[in-house]
Enzyme design. Structure first.
Site, PDB file in Angstrom:
ATOM      1  N   GLU A  92      -2.148  -1.903 -20.059  1.00 19.37           N
ATOM      2  CA  GLU A  92      -2.760  -3.205 -19.786  1.00 19.37           C
ATOM      3  C   GLU A  92      -3.780  -3.107 -18.656  1.00 19.37           C
ATOM      4  O   GLU A  92      -3.587  -2.372 -17.693  1.00 19.37           O
ATOM      5  CB  GLU A  92      -1.690  -4.222 -19.375  1.00 19.37           C
ATOM      6  CG  GLU A  92      -0.783  -4.660 -20.486  1.00 19.37           C
ATOM      7  CD  GLU A  92       0.233  -5.696 -20.026  1.00 19.37           C
ATOM      8  OE1 GLU A  92       1.122  -6.026 -20.820  1.00 19.37           O
ATOM      9  OE2 GLU A  92       0.143  -6.163 -18.861  1.00 19.37           O
ATOM     10  N   GLY A 164       3.088   0.811 -13.598  1.00 18.72           N
ATOM     11  CA  GLY A 164       3.304   2.101 -12.937  1.00 18.72           C
ATOM     12  C   GLY A 164       3.259   2.018 -11.421  1.00 18.72           C
ATOM     13  O   GLY A 164       2.855   1.016 -10.839  1.00 18.72           O
ATOM     14  N   HIS A 221       9.702  -7.692  -1.052  1.00 18.77           N
ATOM     15  CA  HIS A 221      10.502  -8.600  -1.887  1.00 18.77           C
ATOM     16  C   HIS A 221      11.879  -8.955  -1.332  1.00 18.77           C
ATOM     17  O   HIS A 221      12.596  -9.750  -1.956  1.00 18.77           O
ATOM     18  CB  HIS A 221      10.659  -8.060  -3.311  1.00 18.77           C
ATOM     19  CG  HIS A 221       9.361  -7.721  -3.974  1.00 18.77           C
ATOM     20  ND1 HIS A 221       8.236  -8.511  -3.865  1.00 18.77           N
ATOM     21  CD2 HIS A 221       9.000  -6.662  -4.747  1.00 18.77           C
ATOM     22  CE1 HIS A 221       7.238  -7.963  -4.554  1.00 18.77           C
ATOM     23  NE2 HIS A 221       7.674  -6.841  -5.079  1.00 18.77           N
ATOM     24  N   ASN A 297       6.559 -14.779 -12.321  1.00 17.61           N
ATOM     25  CA  ASN A 297       6.300 -15.033 -13.734  1.00 17.61           C
ATOM     26  C   ASN A 297       7.534 -14.616 -14.522  1.00 17.61           C
ATOM     27  O   ASN A 297       7.835 -13.424 -14.615  1.00 17.61           O
ATOM     28  CB  ASN A 297       5.089 -14.228 -14.217  1.00 17.61           C
ATOM     29  CG  ASN A 297       3.782 -14.774 -13.684  1.00 17.61           C
ATOM     30  OD1 ASN A 297       3.537 -15.976 -13.749  1.00 17.61           O
ATOM     31  ND2 ASN A 297       2.943 -13.905 -13.139  1.00 17.61           N
ATOM     32  N   CYS A 341       2.926  -8.677 -15.389  1.00 15.12           N
ATOM     33  CA  CYS A 341       2.426  -7.329 -15.632  1.00 15.12           C
ATOM     34  C   CYS A 341       3.355  -6.577 -16.579  1.00 15.12           C
ATOM     35  O   CYS A 341       4.562  -6.525 -16.363  1.00 15.12           O
ATOM     36  CB  CYS A 341       2.304  -6.589 -14.302  1.00 15.12           C
ATOM     37  SG  CYS A 341       1.698  -4.904 -14.464  1.00 15.12           S
TER      38      CYS A 341
END
Length: 357
Positions: A92, A164, A221, A297, A341
């Site tokens: 992508e 990746g 995170h 998302n 992603c």
């Protein structure tokens, strides 16, 4: 056997390659300009290159290593490309429109082994690294899409945040960066490029030593080891203490600000106590750190994770601000298409594996 992409060479490498084969090193420049300024789609279009040099290049290299498989266009101008590599693998690439310019998010690996439990990219394990030519080819693919529209728009920014772990493909990543920054080619300045890593501490140090002046973002995170390990398995090998030591090395070596990326997951890492703990972790690094809060998302396969409520996002932001921590909330792009992603790639591969009824 497939020929390697000519986009995998820096200008210096191309000059040395030609010199080793009896040509003047300076003959690399017209080739380079044809590739990146004229953006030719075939060697036969390189009018300014000597015929004997052109034949040598055609014999050894390819220009076409990426084929558009699927394209999704969002109402906000975001365009997601699903590209097929010469070996059949899918990757992508995303074009995003900002007030400050046009940004392209590139992929560096086929799949991902980092295994973040909320991420669509890791649904399919890494099968190989991309070559620098395949990474650079993504930028050229998007730029040709813009060229075809005839509006004179140019890619101005790059984020290495696709499928990746970029630092797990370090050599090809650095070659790609040197290529796109070259003033005689695409000339995208280092301050317009951001590389994101999940926190490979040794590579953060190595990246600092190169002093490319490229922006660095680290996917954090979570503010503590227990929580981070539960959502990012890499934290078992590289706990927060080791990661922050590498960040300190980077800050001291480069004197550049760094971004800490923080995806907000409802009820998991988005509470007031998490914001306070994060502020404490940032500590004296405050002048050199920006926390980028990222709305999640949702991914079908990770349904146990949900997007934080807007009040929680704003509350987290306000708490960090009250603790004098620089922070921002990432502007969302492509929410009406497969925004996460790796999501489009994962769905396509599933479709291809599902037998027709």
């Amino acid at each position: 056997m497939n020929k390697p992409s000519i986009y995998g060479m820096t200008l210096e490498q191309l000059g040395l390659w030609l010199e080793e084969r009896g040509h003047k090193k300076s003959r690399a420049l017209p080739v380079w300009e044809a590739l990146y300024r004229e953006r030719v789609s075939g060697f036969e279009e390189m009018d300014g290159v000597r015929p004997e040099c052109l034949e040598l290049l055609k014999e050894h290299f390819s220009l076409q290593t990426l084929e558009e498989h699927t394209r999704q266009e969002s109402s906000d101008g975001t365009v997601k490309f699903l590209l097929r590599l010469e070996d059949g693998n899918l990757i992508e690439t995303v074009l995003m429109r900002h007030k400050f310019g046009l940004s392209v998010c590139v992929t560096t690996q086929v799949g991902c082994n980092i295994g973040c439990s909320f991420c669509a990219s890791g649904l399919l394990k890494k099968s190989r690294d991309l070559t620098s030519g395949e990474i650079t080819g993504q930028i050229l693919k998007v730029q040709r899409y813009l060229d075809a529209a005839g509006e004179g728009e140019l890619v101005s920014h790059i984020v290495v945040m696709g499928i990746g772990e970029p630092f797990d493909n370090f050599t090809h990543l650095i070659s790609f960066l040197r290529t796109v920054m070259d003033a005689k080619g695409l000339a995208i300045g280092p301050r317009h490029i951001t590389v994101s890593t999940s926190g490979l501490a040794d590579k953060i140090r190595e990246f600092a030593d190169l002093n490319l002046r490229v922006n660095l973002a680290v996917s954090l995170h979570a503010p503590n080891n227990d929580l981070r390990t539960s959502i990012m398995k890499i934290n078992k090998a590289i706990p927060i203490e080791k990661l922050m030591q590498a960040i300190d090395y980077y800050l001291e070596k480069t004197n550049q600000r760094i971004t800490l990326e923080y995806i907000l997951l409802r009820g998991i890492n988005d509470q007031r106590e998490h914001a306070l703990e994060l502020a404490e972790l940032v500590g004296d690094r405050r002048p050199y750190v920006n926390v980028n809060l990222i709305p999640y998302n949702p991914v079908d396969e990770h349904s146990h994770y949900q997007r934080s409520e807007q009040d929680s996002v704003l509350g987290f932001y306000d708490m960090l601000k009250k603790q004098n921590v620089s922070c921002s909330i990432r502007l969302e792009h492509g929410t009406d298409i497969d925004a996460a992603c790796g999501q489009l790639r994962s769905k396509q591969i599933k479709r291809e594996k599902t037998p027709a009824v």
